[in-house]
Write an enzyme that holds these catalytic residues in place. Structure first.
Site, PDB file in Angstrom:
ATOM      1  N   CYS A 209     -15.206  22.579 -10.165  1.00  0.00           N
ATOM      2  CA  CYS A 209     -16.478  23.286  -9.971  1.00  0.00           C
ATOM      3  C   CYS A 209     -17.583  22.536  -9.700  1.00  0.00           C
ATOM      4  CB  CYS A 209     -16.600  23.804 -11.477  1.00  0.00           C
ATOM      5  SG  CYS A 209     -16.371  22.909 -12.718  1.00  0.00           S
TER       6      CYS A 209
ATOM      7  N   GLU B 259     -18.719  29.994 -17.058  1.00  0.00           N
ATOM      8  CA  GLU B 259     -19.023  28.903 -15.835  1.00  0.00           C
ATOM      9  C   GLU B 259     -18.406  29.340 -14.601  1.00  0.00           C
ATOM     10  OE1 GLU B 259     -17.874  26.357 -13.515  1.00  0.00           O
ATOM     11  OE2 GLU B 259     -17.486  24.893 -15.133  1.00  0.00           O
TER      12      GLU B 259
ATOM     13  N   GLY C 165     -13.620  37.043 -11.340  1.00  0.00           N
ATOM     14  CA  GLY C 165     -13.186  37.102 -12.640  1.00  0.00           C
ATOM     15  C   GLY C 165     -14.101  37.133 -13.749  1.00  0.00           C
ATOM     16  N   GLY C 166     -14.804  36.321 -13.527  1.00  0.00           N
ATOM     17  CA  GLY C 166     -15.899  36.028 -14.777  1.00  0.00           C
ATOM     18  C   GLY C 166     -17.018  36.968 -14.923  1.00  0.00           C
TER      19      GLY C 166
ATOM     20  N   GLY D 158     -13.799  29.823 -14.533  1.00  0.00           N
ATOM     21  CA  GLY D 158     -12.781  30.432 -13.763  1.00  0.00           C
ATOM     22  C   GLY D 158     -13.915  30.822 -12.679  1.00  0.00           C
ATOM     23  N   SER D 159     -13.545  31.865 -11.877  1.00  0.00           N
ATOM     24  CA  SER D 159     -14.135  32.431 -10.569  1.00  0.00           C
ATOM     25  C   SER D 159     -15.086  33.332 -10.804  1.00  0.00           C
ATOM     26  CB  SER D 159     -12.704  33.138  -9.608  1.00  0.00           C
ATOM     27  OG  SER D 159     -12.522  34.397 -10.504  1.00  0.00           O
TER      28      SER D 159
ATOM     29  N   LYS E 226      -6.849  32.256 -24.324  1.00  0.00           N
ATOM     30  CA  LYS E 226      -5.935  32.967 -23.507  1.00  0.00           C
ATOM     31  C   LYS E 226      -5.558  31.991 -22.497  1.00  0.00           C
ATOM     32  CE  LYS E 226      -4.977  35.451 -19.481  1.00  0.00           C
ATOM     33  NZ  LYS E 226      -5.079  34.723 -18.448  1.00  0.00           N
TER      34      LYS E 226
ATOM     35  N   GLU F 100     -19.231  29.709  -1.988  1.00  0.00           N
ATOM     36  CA  GLU F 100     -18.476  28.810  -2.695  1.00  0.00           C
ATOM     37  C   GLU F 100     -16.893  29.000  -1.914  1.00  0.00           C
ATOM     38  OE1 GLU F 100     -17.101  28.279  -6.899  1.00  0.00           O
ATOM     39  OE2 GLU F 100     -16.715  26.542  -6.915  1.00  0.00           O
TER      40      GLU F 100
END
Lengths: 510, 510
Positions: free
Chosen positions: B277, B240, B220-221, B216-217, B161, B380
């Site tokens: 990250c 991650e 969202g993750g 990603g975040s 994606k 973070e």
């Protein structure tokens, strides 16, 4: 076997570890975890061996207790205990060998893309592990079973939730293990047992617990999996839940040895009253092969004492709930309009279930029926039942295998030289273990065992039996540009432990 | 860097793969999966190399596109592309070496407890893998990034994606990869790209998809993780997500090289506008060390062009959402009553965020404050911000590390010979990579890399960078008593591929 009247109902069966007790146990495990990270594999190997020795020394007492609570009898129970202590010793041997920690060293390389410093990686223990004992293996998948053995070997403290089907055995096993570990100087808190459904639920969501090992039902396992995944900090849930373990027999194999196959199948699906996760529940045979009736004849002849389909006085099942669930499953298959009852059936199963016993049942249907109604027909029926499915051709048989989906095992009976690549590919796609002879019950504890498969067989890409079960309770840590004395011995330049390592890309045996 | 006016908004950015298109793509992937199981590693290695070669050949065009869409500039983008193609080639090399499939053979042993037949085990591909490209690495964690490379190497078809932050680059990269794979005779359906938020969600729940790779975040993750775990058939979700990447500096290290440490920290936390990250977000220093002001002076001196805290004209961030989120994070820290703003702060960050840009920010607080309010302070802040935390003593510093919890990295700056075993143990407990020199930004692609750590750094016990990232997309299958010709070549008795194997418990290199 023990008559019903003699079965014990211990006060221990009613006990539940309180939330405060669980907190205290988990806190001890958390502290033990910090100590365990630094213990040499040699020390942990001694603890495992000590536990094995002390369990073996108490074999008579343990087998007696196990038989009172499970009715599994001899030779099964002494054999299962021997398997369990051999398993503890195999994990001890594996961690001494050392490659399980995957020590990997990449020296600094300024010419690499991108350039990199000195990087060294190994697996480290995850932290406290919660283990759920299973009802059907009071030794091998219970207090001192594979999950416990592999987690301890990996360096993780274990909190095991006793299965209520064998509370006295659980208590006594836990006492022996705890005493053996303590005598062998394992840190306090390395091992503990808890009891009760609520305590089990709390174990899965406890902040100190870093992973769960579980063997049990699809329903119960899914509920706990959801709890583990739904935590604020999700943890891995290694569950072994449900399997149909399909068997496919070719025409040629039937022509060559139908009688032997019928006897073998009966022995496997009725073994231990069918209460194995690897029980062959579905058998694919060519249309009009007459195989189901041949199997029925074996059952009717009472060739196998535990497979007497003519009476409800079959073997006692592991619990009333299991007997009741089995009765329901047999009833559903009996009631299906396109299923033929070859042996046993709803009436016998109900009568047996009411008495906590199993009644052997054999069913037959057509592959087309299964493909039209998979949700009703491709369901694990935990107990001594099997469904013979007649296929028209290879393509239809493969379609049924595809509809079965994830399974612990798949077994092929073919003749030498037959073209079966397509069957092997279809079986590899759905199963964790593909057998080419014999029957799936019986799971060897070896380096290459795989006891796990696609959902719903297991909830992970790992195994719960065999040496690599260790991998479930380890996570990698890389050290970058570390001074040699600050590294774990496994990663020091001189390789003081003499373990296999990968150095600059090349595997070395030392 | 590209001025705002020149930034492109492609119609492609608006595109969403429809449900019907996704179904067709997934069906092709499912068919490719069956073909891929049987492909030799040598074939897959050729596909990976072909993709690497063709991407390298298109470097000028790709870097130009990437810079138009991300403003990451040179030398970052050519370097990231080189890293990406080196990564494809490393996975090719690793699968040719062959030990990644963990071939293990146990010959039949009637004397074992319990006795066992011939058992042979190896890892097999999981099936179609869904990959989510990240915004911050348009090459290395995107269309042809580490997740894609490792899944293809493992023998899994990939449906990636595209991240909407770089749609044109994604399209062009996908075209090149697809053409390279096709020319190298990979099965149709081995690789495909999809677009759009809804299509991404549908990818995670699609029945054909067997695993997800995501960078990603946390927000969202976590949402996608929950979808993957909530499926009727849960699948592994390798995400991650988020990391604070703590750095601990001892008094001795500060006395020896405070200026060098301040320069190094600025270079690391402002690199790429802090959009890594592995950005060091938290720096633990002794109380009254004056280190924060020293770092502030480096920032004020404009030693680093991307770290100009005196103006809002900092580097453009990867997306308006990221710039806005960063502005909010800086605002929250600025507003905290016990946090001192050393450089930058809310006003500059807001002005910059409104323009999609980053403004460097440096904060200082005390360890006791952090321990009293960890939820507000240990968060973070994705962008060029860092929080210096002053500790009273070692015990308090270790308590802060414990409160930080899971992280991708932890970095220690100490002097040779200092007693730091306790710090190393605390860092090992929370991080996937522990550094003893340098700074955590920069993740080497090697055999021993570990890019992953306890939650929320990652959702699994695996890595997303380095050779062992392969393991995420493989599951074990054991063959019991298989005729030799029916076994995969990796497991045949003669070892025709000459790969390392474990035979009867002993590792062999062949």
């Amino acid at each position: 076997m023990t008559p019903a009247a003699e079965r014990i109902t211990s006060p221990a069966a009613e006990r539940t570890t309180s939330p405060a007790e669980l907190d205290a146990i988990a806190e001890r495990a958390r502290r033990a975890s910090a100590a365990l990270v630094g213990t040499p594999a040699a020390a942990r190997a001694r603890w495992l061996s000590a536990a094995a020795d002390d369990l073996d020394a108490a074999a008579d007492e343990l087998v007696e207790l196990a038989d009172r609570e499970t009715s599994l009898g001899r030779p099964r129970l002494p054999g299962e205990l021997a398997r369990t202590t051999a398993q503890l010793r195999l994990f001890a041997e594996a961690i001494l060998e050392g490659s399980y920690i995957e020590a990997t060293i990449d020296h600094a390389d300024p010419a690499a893309v991108p350039p990199h410093g000195d990087l060294r990686r190994m697996l480290r223990p995850l932290g406290p592990v919660g283990v759920f004992g299973a009802s059907n293996f009071p030794f091998a998948f219970s207090i001192a079973g594979g999950d416990t053995a592999s987690a301890l070997a990996a360096g993780c403290p274990v909190i095991v939730k006793a299965h209520p089907a064998h509370p006295l055995l659980s208590h006594r096993t836990a006492e022996i293990v705890d005493a053996a570990l303590t005598a062998a100087r394992a840190p306090a808190g390395t091992f503990a047992m808890i009891e009760g459904r609520d305590a089990g639920t709390a174990l899965v969501t406890h902040p100190a617990v870093r992973a769960i090992g579980f063997t049990g039902s699809l329903h119960g396992g899914r509920a706990l999996f959801d709890l583990a995944a739904g935590r604020p900090d999700p943890i891995p849930f290694y569950g072994e839940l449900s399997a149909l373990n399909p068997v496919l027999i070719t025409s040629a194999a039937l022509e060559a040895r139908a009688a032997e196959l019928a006897e073998g199948l009966v022995g496997s699906f009725t073994l231990g009253a069918g209460q194995f996760c690897t029980k062959p529940g579905v058998v694919l045979v060519p249309r009009a092969s007459g195989f189901a009736d041949r199997v029925g004849a074996v059952l009717g002849a009472g060739a196998n004492a535990s497979a007497d389909a003519s009476t409800s006085a079959g073997p006692r099942m592991l619990s009333a709930a299991i007997a009741s669930g089995y009765g329901d499953g047999v009833q559903a298959l009996t009631a299906h309009p396109s299923v033929r009852v070859v042996a046993g059936g709803a009436a016998q199963a109900s009568a047996a279930a009411a008495d906590g016993r199993a009644s052997v049942a054999l069913f037959e249907t057509a592959a087309a029926t299964v493909l039209a109604d998979p949700d009703a027909l491709l369901v694990e029926c935990f107990g001594p039942a099997a469904l013979v499915i007649e296929y028209d051709d290879r393509a239809q048989a493969l379609a049924v295998l595809g509809a079965i989906g994830g399974s612990l095992t798949a077994t092929l009976h073919a003749e030498p030289g037959e073209p079966v690549d397509d069957v092997v590919a279809a079986m590899t796609a759905i199963a964790g273990r593909v057998l080419f002879a014999g029957w799936p019950t019986g799971v060897a504890v070896t380096w290459s065992q795989q006891h796990g498969g696609p959902w719903p067989a297991t909830t992970s890409i790992h195994t719960s039996v065999g040496v690599t079960a260790l991998r479930r309770f380890l996570r990698p840590v890389a050290y970058q540009d570390a001074p040699d004395p600050l590294l774990p011995p496994e990663l020091r330049e001189a390789n003081p432990l003499g373990i296999p390592r990968r150095v600059d890309g090349a595997l070395t045996l030392d």
